[in-house]
Design a protein around this motif. Structure first.
Motif, short mmCIF file in Angstrom:
data_model
loop_
_atom_site.label_atom_id
_atom_site.label_comp_id
_atom_site.label_asym_id
_atom_site.label_seq_id
_atom_site.Cartn_x
_atom_site.Cartn_y
_atom_site.Cartn_z
N ARG A 276 0.82 -1.21 0.00
CA ARG A 276 0.00 0.00 0.00
C ARG A 276 0.85 1.25 0.00
NH1 ARG A 276 -1.73 4.46 1.51
NH2 ARG A 276 0.14 4.59 2.77
N TRP B 36 -7.47 -10.54 5.33
CA TRP B 36 -7.42 -9.08 5.37
C TRP B 36 -8.22 -8.53 6.54
CZ3 TRP B 36 -11.66 -5.72 4.51
CH2 TRP B 36 -11.33 -4.36 4.41
N THR C 71 -6.23 -4.66 -0.29
CA THR C 71 -6.66 -5.76 0.57
C THR C 71 -5.64 -6.89 0.61
OG1 THR C 71 -7.90 -6.70 -1.29
CG2 THR C 71 -9.11 -5.25 0.23
N ALA C 72 -4.52 -6.73 -0.12
CA ALA C 72 -3.47 -7.75 -0.08
C ALA C 72 -2.71 -7.61 1.24
CB ALA C 72 -2.53 -7.57 -1.25
N VAL C 73 -2.49 -8.73 1.92
CA VAL C 73 -1.76 -8.71 3.19
C VAL C 73 -0.62 -9.72 3.15
CG1 VAL C 73 -3.68 -7.92 4.58
CG2 VAL C 73 -3.39 -10.36 4.20
N GLU D 208 -5.65 2.56 4.55
CA GLU D 208 -5.29 1.44 3.68
C GLU D 208 -5.59 1.72 2.21
OE1 GLU D 208 -3.73 -1.31 4.71
OE2 GLU D 208 -3.71 -0.52 6.76
N CYS E 129 -5.45 -7.09 -5.96
CA CYS E 129 -4.79 -6.63 -4.73
C CYS E 129 -5.66 -5.68 -3.92
CB CYS E 129 -3.49 -5.90 -5.07
SG CYS E 129 -2.34 -6.86 -6.06
N TYR F 162 -11.57 -12.44 1.77
CA TYR F 162 -11.18 -11.25 2.54
C TYR F 162 -10.94 -11.56 4.01
CZ TYR F 162 -12.74 -8.55 -1.53
OH TYR F 162 -12.89 -8.03 -2.79
#
Length: 564
Positions: free
Chosen positions: A336, A483, A562-564, A544, A423, A480
């Motif tokens: 991010r 996330w 939302t990619a972690v 975010e 992502c 999700y």
């Protein structure tokens, strides 16, 4: 080439210098040049290396001590001890006023009276530079020199006729010094800390060529320049002014070089308001940072890191602080932060590029040729920087298997934009996804909108995103879940959600949730909908997200990573 003949004036300059202990190689001939004041050629071959070319005795070097002693009699009485160049400029003015009576007459009369530096440009010529750093620098320099001139004339002793020291004459002296001077630290072998520009008659007759090997030798009696290589008969003999880009050459000397390897684009970036932790990362004593883009370094690491710090959220700032103490590690604080930093940097460079006017001239004069070279090089470096930024975004998103080595900007930006859907999420993705059809249906009816464009036009994008993220945190779809767990750890705690912050969302909750629950009780009627939940979602949206430009129409879009 035809036979070269020196003018009587240049013969006189050589005789004058040699009469005081100076030297001019018998293999050299100095002539007047239509484009650069003077030029020197080899009459016969000069065998290098270290063949002595020109030498000026210390007694003829125009420095602070001579200037101050001439005008104020005692150098210690000069009010410009901390600004020695002002004293030298006033000295030059007076030598030109004296004319033939000047001890430096043989030198002064050969100095150009007009220059091709931007302070001599007409209004129309200067307009061609609009958008470049030079355009703004011209007025800054003019203002500084005008103020110097006023101070200098005010402090002239009464024996001088102050009315003769006009602004035009002072500008001439300023330009002579900027275009012909050597650093005093080199000429006298002194400390660089107190170095200032000095004039070295005769030695300053050579033109500039980057990277040409020369030797400068300072002794107590003279300053000498020698060739580093052999020079063939008929060739021009050059000096090397140092590693100067076209911006410096244009401002100081009035010319530019094609394919100058030392060209840079300077970016001056003011520091925005920052937390104490961020300020610690960007030199808290400074109000702006300066970066240089070049062909060899179109995306300096320090520039990217500056934008990382600017855009970093609290967690990312903590990571950057920790990484600072571990040499050799990548300074990225996560996808991010990287995308946000590169996106804002792309916008900054793109804005600078769009501000530069590129206009062709059918039959350009010397000034216009120099401007064209300068502008085209600035445009090329900025374009290369945009390409490097896009490649960096490509790499940050781990796009495979296509190679990022292509120079096709459209291809790269399209790939970056397409990859964002894997992502993160934005309003367009939400409204086009069948799985969120119930949510979007209620939003359309409740807010009387039909598309994300309507939402952005109504300036409620952030509020709809808060509602959507709240919905995700409640429903937690499988893709999700990781996330949502990460967002719970980062923001759903007392430190992030204090009472004042949650209170700000009570009005939003009261205004939106009851009417939306009437439209769709399945989604908005659950008891999990609370002001605290929406405050949590608000933290996620604020911290975010990134603004990304749609590569098709240039429209800015807000994406939540939302990619972690």
């Amino acid at each position: 080439m035809g036979e070269l003949r020196s003018s009587n004036d240049y013969d006189e300059l050589v005789r004058w210098a040699e009469s005081q202990g100076g030297y001019c190689s018998p293999s050299l001939i100095i002539t007047k040049s239509e484009t650069s004041g003077s030029t020197a050629h080899a009459k016969t071959a000069i065998e290098g290396p270290n063949a002595r070319l020109l030498s000026c005795p210390t007694s003829l070097i125009i420095d602070y001590d001579k200037a101050a002693a001439h005008i104020w009699e005692d150098p210690h009485a000069c009010p410009f001890l901390r600004s020695p160049e002002i004293a030298i400029r006033l000295f030059l003015c007076n030598q030109r006023i004296l004319g033939r009576d000047s001890p430096w007459a043989a030198y002064i009369k050969l100095l150009p009276t007009e220059f091709d530096t931007p302070l001599y440009y007409s209004h129309d010529e200067l307009e061609m530079l609009r958008g470049t750093n030079v355009f703004g620098e011209v007025e800054l320099r003019r203002h500084a020199w005008v103020e110097e001139w006023k101070r200098g004339v005010m402090h002239l002793p009464s024996k001088f006729n102050k009315t003769l020291f006009s602004w035009e004459l002072y500008l001439w002296a300023c330009t002579v010094l900027s275009s012909r001077s050597f650093p005093s630290s080199i000429v006298f072998g002194t400390s660089e800390v107190d170095s200032y520009p000095v004039l070295v008659p005769l030695v300053d007759s050579l033109n500039h060529k980057p990277q040409v090997p020369v030797y400068w030798n300072a002794t107590a009696d003279s300053f000498t320049i020698s060739s580093g290589d052999s020079i063939a008969a008929g060739d021009e003999v050059f000096n090397n002014y140092g590693l100067k880009g076209n911006e410096e050459l244009l401002m100081g000397y009035g010319f530019c070089l094609e394919n100058n390897p030392f060209d840079v684009v300077t970016l001056k970036l003011r520091h925005p308001r920052m937390s104490a932790d961020k300020a610690e990362l960007v030199s808290p004593e400074m109000t702006e940072s300066i970066f240089h883009l070049s062909e060899s370094s179109p995306l300096p690491h320090e520039l990217v890191n500056f934008f990382r710090i600017v855009v970093a959220n609290v967690r990312e700032t903590e990571r950057l602080l920790a990484l600072r103490t571990v040499p050799g590690l990548s300074q990225t604080a996560g996808m991010r932060c990287e995308l946000d930093a590169l996106g804002k940097l792309y916008n900054a460079v793109s804005m600078k590029l769009r501000g530069i006017s590129v206009t062709g001239v059918a039959h350009p004069n010397k000034r216009q040729q120099s401007m064209s070279v300068y502008i085209s090089r600035q445009v090329k470096i900025l374009s290369q920087s945009l390409l490097a930024i896009t490649r960096a975004m490509y790499a940050a998103l781990h796009i495979q298997p296509e190679s990022p080595d292509t120079e096709d900007m459209t291809f790269l930006r399209t790939k970056v934009y397409q990859r964002l859907a894997d992502c993160g999420v934005n309003l367009d993705l939400v409204f086009s996804s069948p799985r969120f059809a119930e949510f979007t249906s209620a939003i359309k009816e409740g807010f009387d909108v039909s598309s994300p464009s309507d939402i952005r036009a109504a300036d409620i994008e952030d509020q709809i995103l808060v509602l959507f993220v709240s919905h995700l945190l409640i429903s937690t779809p499988a893709e999700y879940s990781a996330w949502a767990d990460a967002m719970h750890q980062r923001y759903n705690n007392a430190r992030e959600l204090d009472e004042d912050y949650v209170e700000d969302f009570e009005r939003l909750f009261d205004a939106y949730i009851p009417p939306l629950a009437e439209l769709n009780s399945t989604i908005f009627g659950e008891q999990k909908w609370t002001p605290r939940l929406m405050a949590w979602a608000g933290k996620v949206v604020d911290s975010e997200g990134v603004v990304v430009e749609n590569c098709e129409d240039g429209r800015p879009e807000y994406w939540i990573i939302t990619a972690v």
